[in-house]
Design a protein around this motif. Sequence first.
Motif, PDB file in Angstrom:
ATOM      1  N   ARG A 294     -11.158   2.087  -5.231  1.00 20.27           N
ATOM      2  CA  ARG A 294      -9.922   1.710  -5.920  1.00 20.27           C
ATOM      3  C   ARG A 294      -8.714   1.984  -5.023  1.00 20.27           C
ATOM      4  NH1 ARG A 294      -8.407   0.650 -11.030  1.00 20.27           N
ATOM      5  NH2 ARG A 294     -10.485   1.156 -11.819  1.00 20.27           N
ATOM      6  N   PRO A 296      -5.158   3.003  -4.741  1.00 22.86           N
ATOM      7  CA  PRO A 296      -4.228   3.696  -5.650  1.00 22.86           C
ATOM      8  C   PRO A 296      -2.845   3.043  -5.714  1.00 22.86           C
ATOM      9  CG  PRO A 296      -4.499   4.932  -3.611  1.00 22.86           C
ATOM     10  CD  PRO A 296      -5.515   3.824  -3.579  1.00 22.86           C
ATOM     11  N   ASP A 299      -3.784  -0.359  -7.683  1.00 18.94           N
ATOM     12  CA  ASP A 299      -4.720  -0.157  -8.787  1.00 18.94           C
ATOM     13  C   ASP A 299      -5.765  -1.282  -8.841  1.00 18.94           C
ATOM     14  OD1 ASP A 299      -5.618   1.495 -10.856  1.00 18.94           O
ATOM     15  OD2 ASP A 299      -4.742   0.180 -12.369  1.00 18.94           O
ATOM     16  N   GLU A 301      -9.568  -2.751  -7.711  1.00 19.70           N
ATOM     17  CA  GLU A 301     -10.910  -2.308  -7.346  1.00 19.70           C
ATOM     18  C   GLU A 301     -11.526  -3.253  -6.315  1.00 19.70           C
ATOM     19  OE1 GLU A 301     -12.649   0.186 -11.170  1.00 19.70           O
ATOM     20  OE2 GLU A 301     -13.510  -1.748 -10.641  1.00 19.70           O
TER      21      GLU A 301
END
Length: 310
Positions: A294, A296, A299, A301
């Motif tokens: 993921r 950060p 956000d 994947e």
Amino acid sequence: MNEQANRIDWLERQLSQVNQFIERDKALLQESPGKYSLQLALKSWSTHHEELVQELRQAKCALQHEVVELRLLGMRMDGSIPLKLLSRLADQFNSAIAHAAYHLRHGIGPARGLLDAMSREIDLRLSGLSFGSTRLMFAGNIAPDTTGESPMEGALEQIFDVLSSPSPEAIRDLVTVIGVPATKALSEMLGTLEKQNIGAELTWPAPNSKVYHWGGSLDAVRNAHSKLSVFEHMKPESVTLSGTVTDLKESGAVYIRSGSSKYKITYNKQQYQHIQQYSLGMKVGFKAMKYVRRDPLTDTEYATYKLITD
């Protein structure tokens, strides 16, 4: 020893070149099905491939065992070592190599009882203890398996890559190659050393004449342990991907398409023999380990897939 190592290096380079020729002719045959000259060429290269695999197997069998040296550095490391510490380090080192070797061959961690069989195959044992500083000499079986690959040799190459990797991104990619259990065992070994304030240096003169080296201080142990411990608890998921083969890469990837979705499934060189049964346009269902990362910041994947083979 050097002459034998040079021959192994030459055979491995020849085998890599032949694999490229086989992939090239397979692709040409897809474009011109039934072309006799291409069929003949492919058969010739395949025969040569088997001959080289056999020669490589014999050359590596001639070496039989290879020595890995773990040098321990610390106030109490003067050529002796407490038996409890020796037992723990040896068990963790053996676990890391056995798990990595199994994962390289199958793309997944071993079920209960299967790791013992791999441990017997690599046959890692303490072959000596040198004085001055404490140097543990481990010997293991580097004879190749039926695919022409040495399980212990492949595991050691990847373990040195993991220990020497400079970035979390590179380590994450390598963890998908050796597996989470091998990473955990390696991290636990480093944790054992760090807890005892013991530095370490790992050296392996590989059969291909390359000398692998890592460490040399307590800081090296702390740094590697800090980086690896982050990935001890990764939880990849076993999935099945079905579709049509659209591309096969000798370098270690197969691409399939399912509707509007396209998947890249990477494989290890120890799994190459399994991949040879597939061709472009085939309908397939691959078992794979799915690793999710993921981002950060966004956000988002990102998933990668590693082939599982029996």
